[in-house]
Design an enzyme around this catalytic site. Structure first.
Site, PDB file in Angstrom:
ATOM      1  N   THR A  40       0.851  -1.183   0.000  1.00 41.35           N
ATOM      2  CA  THR A  40       0.000   0.000   0.000  1.00 41.35           C
ATOM      3  C   THR A  40       0.885   1.230   0.000  1.00 41.35           C
ATOM      4  O   THR A  40       1.873   1.285   0.730  1.00 41.35           O
ATOM      5  CB  THR A  40      -0.942   0.059   1.222  1.00 41.35           C
ATOM      6  OG1 THR A  40      -1.561   1.361   1.281  1.00 41.35           O
ATOM      7  CG2 THR A  40      -0.207  -0.166   2.534  1.00 41.35           C
TER       8      THR A  40
ATOM      9  N   ASP B 271      -0.014   3.845   1.279  1.00 35.89           N
ATOM     10  CA  ASP B 271      -0.312   4.520   2.544  1.00 35.89           C
ATOM     11  C   ASP B 271       0.593   4.069   3.686  1.00 35.89           C
ATOM     12  O   ASP B 271       0.694   4.764   4.706  1.00 35.89           O
ATOM     13  CB  ASP B 271      -1.767   4.261   2.945  1.00 35.89           C
ATOM     14  CG  ASP B 271      -2.746   4.616   1.840  1.00 35.89           C
ATOM     15  OD1 ASP B 271      -2.477   5.580   1.103  1.00 35.89           O
ATOM     16  OD2 ASP B 271      -3.761   3.912   1.696  1.00 35.89           O
TER      17      ASP B 271
ATOM     18  N   VAL C 112      -1.248   9.822  -9.651  1.00 38.89           N
ATOM     19  CA  VAL C 112       0.146   9.857 -10.101  1.00 38.89           C
ATOM     20  C   VAL C 112       1.051   9.153  -9.087  1.00 38.89           C
ATOM     21  O   VAL C 112       2.054   8.534  -9.447  1.00 38.89           O
ATOM     22  CB  VAL C 112       0.604  11.315 -10.307  1.00 38.89           C
ATOM     23  CG1 VAL C 112       2.097  11.388 -10.595  1.00 38.89           C
ATOM     24  CG2 VAL C 112      -0.172  11.950 -11.457  1.00 38.89           C
ATOM     25  N   GLN C 113       0.667   9.206  -7.812  1.00 37.68           N
ATOM     26  CA  GLN C 113       1.477   8.582  -6.756  1.00 37.68           C
ATOM     27  C   GLN C 113       1.483   7.060  -6.848  1.00 37.68           C
ATOM     28  O   GLN C 113       2.367   6.400  -6.295  1.00 37.68           O
ATOM     29  CB  GLN C 113       0.937   8.985  -5.383  1.00 37.68           C
ATOM     30  CG  GLN C 113       1.056  10.462  -5.097  1.00 37.68           C
ATOM     31  CD  GLN C 113       0.035  10.934  -4.064  1.00 37.68           C
ATOM     32  OE1 GLN C 113       0.306  10.914  -2.876  1.00 37.68           O
ATOM     33  NE2 GLN C 113      -1.136  11.338  -4.511  1.00 37.68           N
ATOM     34  N   ARG C 114       0.511   6.475  -7.518  1.00 37.77           N
ATOM     35  CA  ARG C 114       0.392   5.024  -7.578  1.00 37.77           C
ATOM     36  C   ARG C 114       1.174   4.409  -8.731  1.00 37.77           C
ATOM     37  O   ARG C 114       1.501   3.215  -8.698  1.00 37.77           O
ATOM     38  CB  ARG C 114      -1.076   4.615  -7.725  1.00 37.77           C
ATOM     39  CG  ARG C 114      -1.923   4.950  -6.521  1.00 37.77           C
ATOM     40  CD  ARG C 114      -3.288   4.287  -6.622  1.00 37.77           C
ATOM     41  NE  ARG C 114      -4.088   4.546  -5.435  1.00 37.77           N
ATOM     42  CZ  ARG C 114      -4.016   3.856  -4.314  1.00 37.77           C
ATOM     43  NH1 ARG C 114      -3.141   2.864  -4.218  1.00 37.77           N
ATOM     44  NH2 ARG C 114      -4.781   4.148  -3.282  1.00 37.77           N
TER      45      ARG C 114
END
Length: 363
Positions: free
Chosen positions: A141, A143, A286-288
């Site tokens: 993840t 996160d 974009v972070q993924r």
């Protein structure tokens, strides 16, 4: 434990960089070392719930090229449709957990490696427990909110993307004398915001774990201007609430609601309080995506190998983890207890305060 011959692997929940590297490591270890057959389940739980079953046998030739370097998951993934309360076309819900169990048995699998976050670990562990299925979890993840592990696959790539974004926002902020606000992912945890905010030189970092005051943010920005700088950088996690305690959310298709909009909320108020030109950027998905970082490739490889070895040793009902600079594993019962938040007096929060960054009010 019965001899393992057929191993399943699936990705569940949100995508991130490094998933393909985990699948590659699982396949390499299982096929080369143990001589097992490996089956990739298409679109997570759906691949075993739907009829006909959706899967593909994985072989070494599939990973001879760029798979290690590719983001996302070539198997596909889902982050909606709880099998225990599956939404039906007429608006009702139905328990379809036994469809998953039946699919596992029809494919004649002996165990399954689940690559997922805290929510996926909880649901899949319940599914596997119901069907008497041997499961090993691999944490992934952006996160980084999975209990029991210092790092999850995908986190460092996401932090690198956010840090690079701050590097790109800084010169345009300086050129136009602006306050730049960057809204980042993380759900109800501030791991991305803190790690990237410190690394990217932010002046203000806001996270769900700590309350904040708009007046304190304005005071910090005023301090920066008085010290001779003509711009400021603010990083805010998407799960941060408005000052009066409301969630900033936006509606998506299929009636879903997601975090989003706290950057706009702050931009409007900071602009009025400081009389400075303020702009917000919502980095979003974009972070993924993108090429996995070196760290995520290493973590994915170590996790994949260890997961297969755990299956071989009968260490099921557990999740691979990274602790104290090495790979280990922990019981799923210690993982499936909700998201892992930042400690209000944790190391990085104290580092931020030591650097003079405003990171919310002291608890």
């Amino acid at each position: 434990m019965a001899k393992i011959r057929r191993l399943g692997v699936l990705t569940s929940g949100g995508d991130c960089a490094g998933l393909n590297a985990v699948i590659r490591a699982v396949t390499y270890r299982a096929v080369r070392h143990y001589g097992w057959k490996v089956f990739g389940i298409i679109d997570g739980t759906m691949g075993l719930m739907e009829r006909p079953l959706r899967y593909r046998e994985l072989d070494l030739d599939m990973f001879s090229g760029n798979m290690l370097r590719e983001g996302g998951t070539f198997l596909g993934t889902v982050n909606k449709g709880d099998p225990f309360n599956y939404p039906m076309p007429d608006g009702s819900t139905q328990d379809r957990s036994l469809d998953f169990v039946d699919g596992f048995n029809k494919l004649a699998l002996d165990a399954v490696v689940v690559i997922g976050g805290d929510g996926s670990m909880r649901i899949l562990s319940q599914l596997c427990e119901r069907g008497g299925i041997g499961m090993v979890g691999v944490p992934k993840t952006i996160d980084n909110d999975v209990h029991g592990t210092d790092f999850a696959v995908g986190f460092t790539t996401a932090v690198n993307v956010v840090t690079e974004s701050l590097d790109r926002l800084q010169p345009t902020a300086a050129s136009h004398h602006r306050v730049m606000i960057l809204e980042v992912m993380g759900r109800d945890a501030g791991h991305i915001a803190v790690n990237a905010g410190i690394s990217g030189g932010a002046d203000v970092i806001l996270i769900p774990e700590l309350p904040y005051r708009l007046e304190s943010i304005a005071e910090k920005i005023d301090q920066v201007i008085r010290e001779g700088r003509n711009h400021a950088l603010v990083v805010v996690a998407e799960g941060v609430k408005t000052e009066d305690g409301l969630n900033a959310q936006v509606a998506h298709s299929h009636g879903q609601t997601r975090y989003g909009g706290i950057g706009h909320y702050l931009s409007d108020r900071i602009s009025k309080m400081t009389e400075l030109e303020t702009r917000e950027t919502i980095l979003g998905h974009v972070q993924r995506g993108g090429t996995p970082s070196t760290r995520d490739r290493l973590l994915a490889s170590a996790f994949g190998v260890h997961a297969v070895d755990m299956v071989a040793k009968g260490r099921l009902g557990r999740m691979v983890a990274w602790q104290e600079r090495g790979v280990t594993d922990v019981p799923l019962s210690e993982v499936c207890i909700g998201p892992r938040s930042l400690e209000p007096d944790g190391t990085l929060i104290n580092v931020a305060r030591g650097l003079g960054i405003y990171i919310g009010e002291s608890p």
